[in-house]
Enzyme design. Structure first.
Site, PDB file in Angstrom:
ATOM      1  N   THR A 179       0.852  -1.195   0.000  1.00 39.59           N
ATOM      2  CA  THR A 179       0.000   0.000   0.000  1.00 39.59           C
ATOM      3  C   THR A 179       0.886   1.243   0.000  1.00 39.59           C
ATOM      4  O   THR A 179       1.978   1.249   0.572  1.00 39.59           O
ATOM      5  CB  THR A 179      -0.939   0.028   1.228  1.00 39.59           C
ATOM      6  OG1 THR A 179      -0.147   0.055   2.421  1.00 39.59           O
ATOM      7  CG2 THR A 179      -1.878  -1.168   1.238  1.00 39.59           C
ATOM      8  N   GLY A 180       0.399   2.297  -0.665  1.00 44.64           N
ATOM      9  CA  GLY A 180       1.193   3.524  -0.744  1.00 44.64           C
ATOM     10  C   GLY A 180       2.477   3.293  -1.501  1.00 44.64           C
ATOM     11  O   GLY A 180       3.555   3.720  -1.070  1.00 44.64           O
ATOM     12  N   GLY A 181       2.373   2.650  -2.643  1.00 46.62           N
ATOM     13  CA  GLY A 181       3.591   2.235  -3.347  1.00 46.62           C
ATOM     14  C   GLY A 181       3.946   3.042  -4.581  1.00 46.62           C
ATOM     15  O   GLY A 181       4.686   2.553  -5.438  1.00 46.62           O
ATOM     16  N   THR A 182       3.450   4.273  -4.687  1.00 48.59           N
ATOM     17  CA  THR A 182       3.708   4.993  -5.938  1.00 48.59           C
ATOM     18  C   THR A 182       4.927   5.901  -5.877  1.00 48.59           C
ATOM     19  O   THR A 182       5.373   6.404  -6.907  1.00 48.59           O
ATOM     20  CB  THR A 182       2.476   5.831  -6.370  1.00 48.59           C
ATOM     21  OG1 THR A 182       2.221   6.827  -5.384  1.00 48.59           O
ATOM     22  CG2 THR A 182       1.259   4.949  -6.540  1.00 48.59           C
ATOM     23  N   GLY A 189       8.629   7.021  -3.172  1.00 48.75           N
ATOM     24  CA  GLY A 189       9.374   6.783  -1.941  1.00 48.75           C
ATOM     25  C   GLY A 189       9.886   5.367  -1.768  1.00 48.75           C
ATOM     26  O   GLY A 189      10.153   4.637  -2.726  1.00 48.75           O
ATOM     27  N   SER A 231       7.877   3.894  12.320  1.00 46.19           N
ATOM     28  CA  SER A 231       8.754   5.061  12.222  1.00 46.19           C
ATOM     29  C   SER A 231       9.605   5.138  13.478  1.00 46.19           C
ATOM     30  O   SER A 231       9.124   4.823  14.574  1.00 46.19           O
ATOM     31  CB  SER A 231       7.943   6.345  12.105  1.00 46.19           C
ATOM     32  OG  SER A 231       8.818   7.466  12.286  1.00 46.19           O
ATOM     33  N   TYR A 274       1.909  11.399  15.402  1.00 49.80           N
ATOM     34  CA  TYR A 274       2.503  10.475  14.429  1.00 49.80           C
ATOM     35  C   TYR A 274       3.145   9.277  15.144  1.00 49.80           C
ATOM     36  O   TYR A 274       2.868   8.117  14.815  1.00 49.80           O
ATOM     37  CB  TYR A 274       3.555  11.242  13.615  1.00 49.80           C
ATOM     38  CG  TYR A 274       4.300  10.430  12.589  1.00 49.80           C
ATOM     39  CD1 TYR A 274       3.627   9.816  11.536  1.00 49.80           C
ATOM     40  CD2 TYR A 274       5.691  10.294  12.659  1.00 49.80           C
ATOM     41  CE1 TYR A 274       4.328   9.076  10.582  1.00 49.80           C
ATOM     42  CE2 TYR A 274       6.389   9.572  11.706  1.00 49.80           C
ATOM     43  CZ  TYR A 274       5.701   8.963  10.672  1.00 49.80           C
ATOM     44  OH  TYR A 274       6.385   8.239   9.732  1.00 49.80           O
TER      45      TYR A 274
HETATM   46  N1  LIG Z   1      10.274   9.431   4.685  1.00 52.07           N
HETATM   47  C1  LIG Z   1      10.642   9.229   5.917  1.00 52.07           C
HETATM   48  O1  LIG Z   1      11.628   9.812   6.395  1.00 52.07           O
HETATM   49  C2  LIG Z   1       9.887   8.264   6.787  1.00 52.07           C
HETATM   50  C3  LIG Z   1      10.469   7.920   8.025  1.00 52.07           C
HETATM   51  C4  LIG Z   1       9.831   6.984   8.826  1.00 52.07           C
HETATM   52  C5  LIG Z   1       8.664   6.402   8.407  1.00 52.07           C
HETATM   53  N2  LIG Z   1       8.108   6.762   7.207  1.00 52.07           N
HETATM   54  C6  LIG Z   1       6.904   6.072   6.801  1.00 52.07           C
HETATM   55  O2  LIG Z   1       7.179   5.381   5.613  1.00 52.07           O
HETATM   56  C7  LIG Z   1       6.005   5.235   4.826  1.00 52.07           C
HETATM   57  C8  LIG Z   1       6.284   5.731   3.420  1.00 52.07           C
HETATM   58  O3  LIG Z   1       6.731   7.039   3.488  1.00 52.07           O
HETATM   59  P1  LIG Z   1       7.525   7.744   2.292  1.00 52.07           P
HETATM   60  O4  LIG Z   1       8.146   8.963   2.883  1.00 52.07           O
HETATM   61  O5  LIG Z   1       8.347   6.742   1.567  1.00 52.07           O
HETATM   62  O6  LIG Z   1       6.385   8.050   1.324  1.00 52.07           O
HETATM   63  P2  LIG Z   1       5.615   9.323   0.748  1.00 52.07           P
HETATM   64  O7  LIG Z   1       6.571  10.048  -0.101  1.00 52.07           O
HETATM   65  O8  LIG Z   1       4.960  10.039   1.882  1.00 52.07           O
HETATM   66  O9  LIG Z   1       4.473   8.635  -0.065  1.00 52.07           O
HETATM   67  C9  LIG Z   1       4.415   7.263  -0.227  1.00 52.07           C
HETATM   68  C10 LIG Z   1       3.210   6.805  -0.936  1.00 52.07           C
HETATM   69  O10 LIG Z   1       2.093   6.662  -0.071  1.00 52.07           O
HETATM   70  C11 LIG Z   1       0.948   7.031  -0.804  1.00 52.07           C
HETATM   71  N3  LIG Z   1      -0.063   7.377   0.178  1.00 52.07           N
HETATM   72  C12 LIG Z   1      -0.048   8.382   1.078  1.00 52.07           C
HETATM   73  N4  LIG Z   1      -1.191   8.349   1.779  1.00 52.07           N
HETATM   74  C13 LIG Z   1      -1.929   7.310   1.313  1.00 52.07           C
HETATM   75  C14 LIG Z   1      -3.189   6.768   1.620  1.00 52.07           C
HETATM   76  N5  LIG Z   1      -3.967   7.326   2.559  1.00 52.07           N
HETATM   77  N6  LIG Z   1      -3.622   5.679   0.946  1.00 52.07           N
HETATM   78  C15 LIG Z   1      -2.866   5.119  -0.026  1.00 52.07           C
HETATM   79  N7  LIG Z   1      -1.664   5.588  -0.362  1.00 52.07           N
HETATM   80  C16 LIG Z   1      -1.201   6.671   0.299  1.00 52.07           C
HETATM   81  C17 LIG Z   1       1.413   8.172  -1.693  1.00 52.07           C
HETATM   82  O11 LIG Z   1       0.602   8.318  -2.840  1.00 52.07           O
HETATM   83  P3  LIG Z   1      -0.711   9.249  -2.851  1.00 52.07           P
HETATM   84  O12 LIG Z   1      -0.315  10.543  -2.215  1.00 52.07           O
HETATM   85  O13 LIG Z   1      -1.075   9.349  -4.283  1.00 52.07           O
HETATM   86  O14 LIG Z   1      -1.740   8.503  -2.072  1.00 52.07           O
HETATM   87  C18 LIG Z   1       2.771   7.650  -2.093  1.00 52.07           C
HETATM   88  O15 LIG Z   1       2.675   6.718  -3.096  1.00 52.07           O
HETATM   89  C19 LIG Z   1       4.922   5.990   5.581  1.00 52.07           C
HETATM   90  O16 LIG Z   1       4.185   5.078   6.354  1.00 52.07           O
HETATM   91  C20 LIG Z   1       5.713   6.932   6.468  1.00 52.07           C
HETATM   92  O17 LIG Z   1       4.978   7.295   7.620  1.00 52.07           O
HETATM   93  C21 LIG Z   1       8.691   7.684   6.399  1.00 52.07           C
END
Ligand SMILES: NC(=O)c1ccc[n+]([C@@H]2O[C@H](COP(=O)([O-])OP(=O)(O)OC[C@H]3O[C@@H](n4cnc5c(N)ncnc54)[C@H](OP(=O)(O)O)[C@@H]3O)[C@@H](O)[C@H]2O)c1
Length: 244
Positions: free
Chosen positions: A12-15, A17, A137, A150
């Site tokens: 999920t959320g795979g588009t 990052g 996280s 968060y």
């Molecule tokens: N980046 C960091 O530093 C970090 C650190 C710790 C944990 N995380 C966690 O890692 C995960 C991925 O984060 P990321 O930073 O790689 O990604 P991101 O850039 O925030 O987005 C990742 C993807 O999630 C999708 N998305 C967001 N909300 C969604 C929803 N409600 N339903 C379905 N898809 C959804 C987005 O597409 P759409 O917007 O089109 O839906 C996008 O494809 C998250 O759970 C985040 O909390 C991130």
């Protein structure tokens, strides 16, 4: 031979990052991957980048009807599922005293409620011996001001992994949490200015953020039989930030 040959994975959320990097790696290792996201355009672009053995299903991971549609598609196209990576999540900063009900409901609605139902609704399709991983996280391990909503909404996963693996042990389904620290993704760009990013980097022993592919390899480990004896664990991939 790939580490996921013949396996079916949902991410999920795979588009964008780290989950997109993971989807690419899972396909390279032999899996067929279903990815989700809310924006159709981003989903189409991700499917194009992955190129083969991928199905994009538009939807919101916090919306239970969308989750039903996702699993109906998986059932129709592949019949069952081996790997579930519940990665969709997010957050925004707000200090105690300034937290709104809307912020609480949004982020617990996605990170906690959405993750729980993403897993629960997958159960009828999950093959025995399958692997579930959830993206947590390291905010849940640290004490970063402004991130209590968060951190709290992600911290539930550690309890759930232990309880669910116990409930699912007869099916040999493993449940683990993949816990990244700061990773350079689109969300980071949206949330933080350069000074904030440098401040975060000063907390990381190697002095620079993780890359999405460094989380993808950890996800592959948890998804594949490489981690066959790892269950109910939290794999922290934060460069040691919360270890020191
Ligand atoms: N980046 C960091 O530093 C970090 C650190 C710790 C944990 N995380 C966690 O890692 C995960 C991925 O984060 P990321 O930073 O790689 O990604 P991101 O850039 O925030 O987005 C990742 C993807 O999630 C999708 N998305 C967001 N909300 C969604 C929803 N409600 N339903 C379905 N898809 C959804 C987005 O597409 P759409 O917007 O089109 O839906 C996008 O494809 C998250 O759970 C985040 O909390 C991130």
């Amino acid at each position: 031979m790939g580490k996921l040959d013949g396996k079916v994975a949902v991410i999920t959320g795979g588009t964008t990052g780290m989950a997109l990097a993971g989807a690419k790696l899972f396909v390279a290792e032999g899996a067929h991957v279903f990815i989700t996201g809310r924006r159709q355009e981003a989903l189409d672009e991700a499917v194009r980048q992955i190129g083969r053995n991928v199905t994009g299903v538009q939807g919101d991971a916090a919306d239970l009807d969308d989750l039903d549609r996702l699993y109906e598609t998986v059932k129709r196209e592949k019949g069952s599922l081996d790997v579930l990576w519940a990665s969709a999540g997010g957050g925004e900063p707000a200090l105690l005293g300034e937290i709104t009900e809307a912020q609480f409901d949004t982020w617990f609605g996605l990170n906690a409620r959405g993750t729980l139902f993403t897993v629960q609704k997958a159960l009828p399709l999950l093959n025995d011996g399958g692997s579930i991983l959830m993206t947590g996280s390291n905010a849940s391990l640290g004490a970063f001001p402004g991130w209590s909503v968060y951190a709290g909404s992600k911290a539930v996963q550690q309890a759930w992994a232990r309880i669910w693996l116990n409930e699912l042990k007869d099916r040999r389904i493993r449940v683990n949490v993949l816990t990244p620290g700061q990773v350079a993704t689109a969300k980071q760009e949206e949330l933080f200015d350069e000074a904030t990013k440098r401040r975060f980097e000063s907390l990381i022993p190697r002095g620079r953020m993780g890359r999405p592919d460094e989380i993808a390899t950890a996800a592959l480990f948890l998804a594949s039989d490489d981690s066959s004896y790892v269950n109910g664990m939290e794999l922290v991939a934060d460069g040691g930030t919360t270890a020191i």
